[in-house]
Write a protein that holds these residues in place. Sequence first.
Motif, PDB file in Angstrom:
ATOM      1  N   PHE A  71      21.834  73.653  39.834  1.00 25.56           N
ATOM      2  CA  PHE A  71      22.989  74.356  39.275  1.00 25.56           C
ATOM      3  C   PHE A  71      23.278  73.962  37.827  1.00 25.56           C
ATOM      4  CE2 PHE A  71      23.764  74.827  43.859  1.00 25.56           C
ATOM      5  CZ  PHE A  71      23.921  76.213  43.905  1.00 25.56           C
ATOM      6  N   GLN A  72      22.578  72.952  37.323  1.00 22.02           N
ATOM      7  CA  GLN A  72      22.725  72.592  35.916  1.00 22.02           C
ATOM      8  C   GLN A  72      22.217  73.737  35.044  1.00 22.02           C
ATOM      9  OE1 GLN A  72      23.835  69.305  35.328  1.00 22.02           O
ATOM     10  NE2 GLN A  72      24.214  69.842  33.199  1.00 22.02           N
ATOM     11  N   GLN A  73      21.166  74.379  35.532  1.00 24.36           N
ATOM     12  CA  GLN A  73      20.599  75.546  34.840  1.00 24.36           C
ATOM     13  C   GLN A  73      20.443  76.658  35.866  1.00 24.36           C
ATOM     14  OE1 GLN A  73      17.441  74.349  31.815  1.00 24.36           O
ATOM     15  NE2 GLN A  73      17.330  72.595  33.212  1.00 24.36           N
ATOM     16  N   ARG A  74      21.571  77.178  36.305  1.00 20.91           N
ATOM     17  CA  ARG A  74      21.596  78.052  37.469  1.00 20.91           C
ATOM     18  C   ARG A  74      20.895  79.382  37.264  1.00 20.91           C
ATOM     19  NH1 ARG A  74      26.905  78.345  39.801  1.00 20.91           N
ATOM     20  NH2 ARG A  74      26.206  80.235  40.865  1.00 20.91           N
ATOM     21  N   ARG A  75      20.701  79.811  36.021  1.00 22.10           N
ATOM     22  CA  ARG A  75      20.038  81.097  35.785  1.00 22.10           C
ATOM     23  C   ARG A  75      18.517  80.969  35.813  1.00 22.10           C
ATOM     24  NH1 ARG A  75      22.515  84.073  38.012  1.00 22.10           N
ATOM     25  NH2 ARG A  75      21.228  85.736  37.146  1.00 22.10           N
ATOM     26  N   LYS A  76      18.017  79.734  35.820  1.00 24.51           N
ATOM     27  CA  LYS A  76      16.570  79.541  35.844  1.00 24.51           C
ATOM     28  C   LYS A  76      16.053  79.526  37.276  1.00 24.51           C
ATOM     29  CE  LYS A  76      15.895  77.063  31.495  1.00 24.51           C
ATOM     30  NZ  LYS A  76      15.297  75.860  30.853  1.00 24.51           N
TER      31      LYS A  76
ATOM     32  N   VAL B 146      10.563  77.034  50.563  1.00 23.76           N
ATOM     33  CA  VAL B 146      11.470  77.741  49.657  1.00 23.76           C
ATOM     34  C   VAL B 146      10.652  78.358  48.533  1.00 23.76           C
ATOM     35  CG1 VAL B 146      13.394  77.500  48.034  1.00 23.76           C
ATOM     36  CG2 VAL B 146      13.399  76.204  50.184  1.00 23.76           C
ATOM     37  N   GLU B 147      10.875  79.636  48.270  1.00 21.51           N
ATOM     38  CA  GLU B 147      10.154  80.348  47.229  1.00 21.51           C
ATOM     39  C   GLU B 147      10.493  79.753  45.857  1.00 21.51           C
ATOM     40  OE1 GLU B 147       7.902  82.291  44.985  1.00 21.51           O
ATOM     41  OE2 GLU B 147       7.769  82.768  47.135  1.00 21.51           O
ATOM     42  N   PRO B 148       9.513  79.289  45.074  1.00 21.59           N
ATOM     43  CA  PRO B 148       9.767  78.642  43.778  1.00 21.59           C
ATOM     44  C   PRO B 148      10.463  79.535  42.750  1.00 21.59           C
ATOM     45  CG  PRO B 148       7.549  78.138  44.550  1.00 21.59           C
ATOM     46  CD  PRO B 148       8.090  79.201  45.453  1.00 21.59           C
ATOM     47  N   THR B 149      10.385  80.849  42.929  1.00 23.21           N
ATOM     48  CA  THR B 149      11.008  81.756  41.961  1.00 23.21           C
ATOM     49  C   THR B 149      12.468  82.061  42.293  1.00 23.21           C
ATOM     50  OG1 THR B 149      10.146  83.651  43.202  1.00 23.21           O
ATOM     51  CG2 THR B 149       8.827  82.852  41.347  1.00 23.21           C
ATOM     52  N   MET B 150      12.964  81.510  43.386  1.00 20.69           N
ATOM     53  CA  MET B 150      14.375  81.716  43.722  1.00 20.69           C
ATOM     54  C   MET B 150      15.262  80.890  42.804  1.00 20.69           C
ATOM     55  SD  MET B 150      14.377  81.772  47.911  1.00 20.69           S
ATOM     56  CE  MET B 150      16.085  82.300  48.010  1.00 20.69           C
ATOM     57  N   ARG B 151      16.566  81.229  42.808  1.00 21.59           N
ATOM     58  CA  ARG B 151      17.544  80.452  42.045  1.00 21.59           C
ATOM     59  C   ARG B 151      18.447  79.699  43.019  1.00 21.59           C
ATOM     60  NH1 ARG B 151      16.700  85.152  39.090  1.00 21.59           N
ATOM     61  NH2 ARG B 151      16.224  84.798  36.881  1.00 21.59           N
ATOM     62  N   GLY B 152      19.033  78.618  42.522  1.00 18.70           N
ATOM     63  CA  GLY B 152      19.845  77.766  43.364  1.00 18.70           C
ATOM     64  C   GLY B 152      20.977  78.484  44.060  1.00 18.70           C
ATOM     65  N   GLU B 153      21.550  79.477  43.397  1.00 17.44           N
ATOM     66  CA  GLU B 153      22.719  80.157  43.956  1.00 17.44           C
ATOM     67  C   GLU B 153      22.390  80.965  45.208  1.00 17.44           C
ATOM     68  OE1 GLU B 153      22.592  84.011  40.948  1.00 17.44           O
ATOM     69  OE2 GLU B 153      23.617  82.175  40.350  1.00 17.44           O
TER      70      GLU B 153
ATOM     71  N   ARG C 129      35.648  77.658  44.736  1.00 19.77           N
ATOM     72  CA  ARG C 129      34.300  77.133  44.546  1.00 19.77           C
ATOM     73  C   ARG C 129      33.860  76.291  45.741  1.00 19.77           C
ATOM     74  NH1 ARG C 129      34.755  74.118  39.567  1.00 19.77           N
ATOM     75  NH2 ARG C 129      35.630  75.716  38.254  1.00 19.77           N
ATOM     76  N   LEU C 130      34.763  75.459  46.227  1.00 19.18           N
ATOM     77  CA  LEU C 130      34.437  74.604  47.374  1.00 19.18           C
ATOM     78  C   LEU C 130      34.059  75.431  48.598  1.00 19.18           C
ATOM     79  CD1 LEU C 130      37.202  71.851  47.118  1.00 19.18           C
ATOM     80  CD2 LEU C 130      34.741  71.416  47.193  1.00 19.18           C
ATOM     81  N   ALA C 131      34.746  76.549  48.783  1.00 19.84           N
ATOM     82  CA  ALA C 131      34.544  77.368  49.976  1.00 19.84           C
ATOM     83  C   ALA C 131      33.560  78.516  49.765  1.00 19.84           C
ATOM     84  CB  ALA C 131      35.892  77.934  50.439  1.00 19.84           C
ATOM     85  N   ALA C 132      32.939  78.586  48.583  1.00 18.32           N
ATOM     86  CA  ALA C 132      32.056  79.710  48.250  1.00 18.32           C
ATOM     87  C   ALA C 132      30.796  79.714  49.113  1.00 18.32           C
ATOM     88  CB  ALA C 132      31.672  79.651  46.775  1.00 18.32           C
ATOM     89  N   VAL C 133      30.227  80.903  49.285  1.00 16.73           N
ATOM     90  CA  VAL C 133      29.016  81.068  50.087  1.00 16.73           C
ATOM     91  C   VAL C 133      27.840  81.418  49.176  1.00 16.73           C
ATOM     92  CG1 VAL C 133      30.280  81.764  52.146  1.00 16.73           C
ATOM     93  CG2 VAL C 133      29.535  83.504  50.505  1.00 16.73           C
ATOM     94  N   PRO C 134      26.601  81.174  49.640  1.00 11.25           N
ATOM     95  CA  PRO C 134      25.420  81.489  48.823  1.00 11.25           C
ATOM     96  C   PRO C 134      25.425  82.941  48.362  1.00 11.25           C
ATOM     97  CG  PRO C 134      24.783  80.193  50.734  1.00 11.25           C
ATOM     98  CD  PRO C 134      26.239  80.544  50.927  1.00 11.25           C
ATOM     99  N   GLY C 135      25.006  83.126  47.121  1.00 10.14           N
ATOM    100  CA  GLY C 135      24.928  84.471  46.569  1.00 10.14           C
ATOM    101  C   GLY C 135      26.112  84.860  45.716  1.00 10.14           C
ATOM    102  N   SER C 136      27.231  84.135  45.857  1.00  8.25           N
ATOM    103  CA  SER C 136      28.404  84.470  45.047  1.00  8.25           C
ATOM    104  C   SER C 136      28.318  83.778  43.685  1.00  8.25           C
ATOM    105  CB  SER C 136      29.694  84.062  45.764  1.00  8.25           C
ATOM    106  OG  SER C 136      29.785  82.654  45.843  1.00  8.25           O
ATOM    107  N   LYS C 137      28.985  84.329  42.704  1.00  9.08           N
ATOM    108  CA  LYS C 137      28.907  83.803  41.341  1.00  9.08           C
ATOM    109  C   LYS C 137      29.545  82.420  41.216  1.00  9.08           C
ATOM    110  CE  LYS C 137      28.741  88.287  38.991  1.00  9.08           C
ATOM    111  NZ  LYS C 137      29.408  89.194  38.012  1.00  9.08           N
ATOM    112  N   ILE C 138      30.476  82.101  42.114  1.00  7.26           N
ATOM    113  CA  ILE C 138      31.166  80.822  42.012  1.00  7.26           C
ATOM    114  C   ILE C 138      30.554  79.762  42.933  1.00  7.26           C
ATOM    115  CG2 ILE C 138      33.352  81.801  41.258  1.00  7.26           C
ATOM    116  CD1 ILE C 138      34.350  81.584  44.140  1.00  7.26           C
TER     117      ILE C 138
END
Length: 285
Positions: free
Chosen positions: A230-235, A260-267, A159-168
């Motif tokens: 990331f508290q509500q990462r699917r929103k 930043v596009e408002p419809t994007m997600r944090g991940e 998780r610490l080393a994860a990159v944008p777009g990955s599930k973790i």
Amino acid sequence: MTDESPRLLGPAEIRDLAELLDLTPTKKLGQNFVIDANTVRRIVRVAGVQPGETVVEVGPGLGSLTLGLTEVDATVIAVEIDKRLAAQLPDTVRALQPDAQLTVVRDDAMSIRSLPGEPVRLVANLPYNVSVPVLLHFLEHFPSIRSGLVMVQAEVGHRLAAVPGSKIYGSPSVKAAWYGTVKTSGNVSRQVFWPVPNVDSILVSFTRHAELPDTEKVRLATFEVVDAAFQQRRKMLRQSLIPVFGDTQHATAVLERAGVEPTMRGEALTMPDFHRIGLAALAND
């Protein structure tokens, strides 16, 4: 290893020390002691520790890794919260490596704010339950630390080393990236620990940025956005950031100001993306 070489702790010595201290390793404190000298030397080697460097170690326990660090002539500042372990560690190191340079600080690694020296590296077997906050705390409060290596639960390390777009990819990934570059540096067998943990471990290396991205005020604003995203990462961000900005209208305005596009997600966002939102949030105040 020749007779003249410094000695490290093995399984028998670890158990003898635990018996001497009437110590039963606890899950609460994340006490899983390394009993394999080859693993200790591997950690020190991968961490890049050089002779004469000052290294801070968190949670030295019975001294396995401490002795690996002093073996290569590093000066070690060991932060230990357990009073029995803190009292015993100098005696253990003195017995095996009489010339070792060691200072033990009995304190809580989650709240310590000063050290008797300026360590350039952090090398530690971090307790699984507090590994991320301890790492971030030391990066925040001890700017002399330029690099290091920590052994953590494999799931946390990825998780610490994860990159944008990955599930973790998540809050720990972004916050660690604020301070520097993070990467995984090899797996560690469960069998090198006593007691044997029920999780896998991994080595995580980090190198601090030459300069931090911004001021403390901006960092706090950015991290508030990161936590909410990331508290509500699917929103979508315009919804997940309502707790920060009050409503979707204000959230949208800040995001648009940040580019930043408002419809994007944090991940999907990089650390610089979050940084821009933090800056825009302060400009909105």
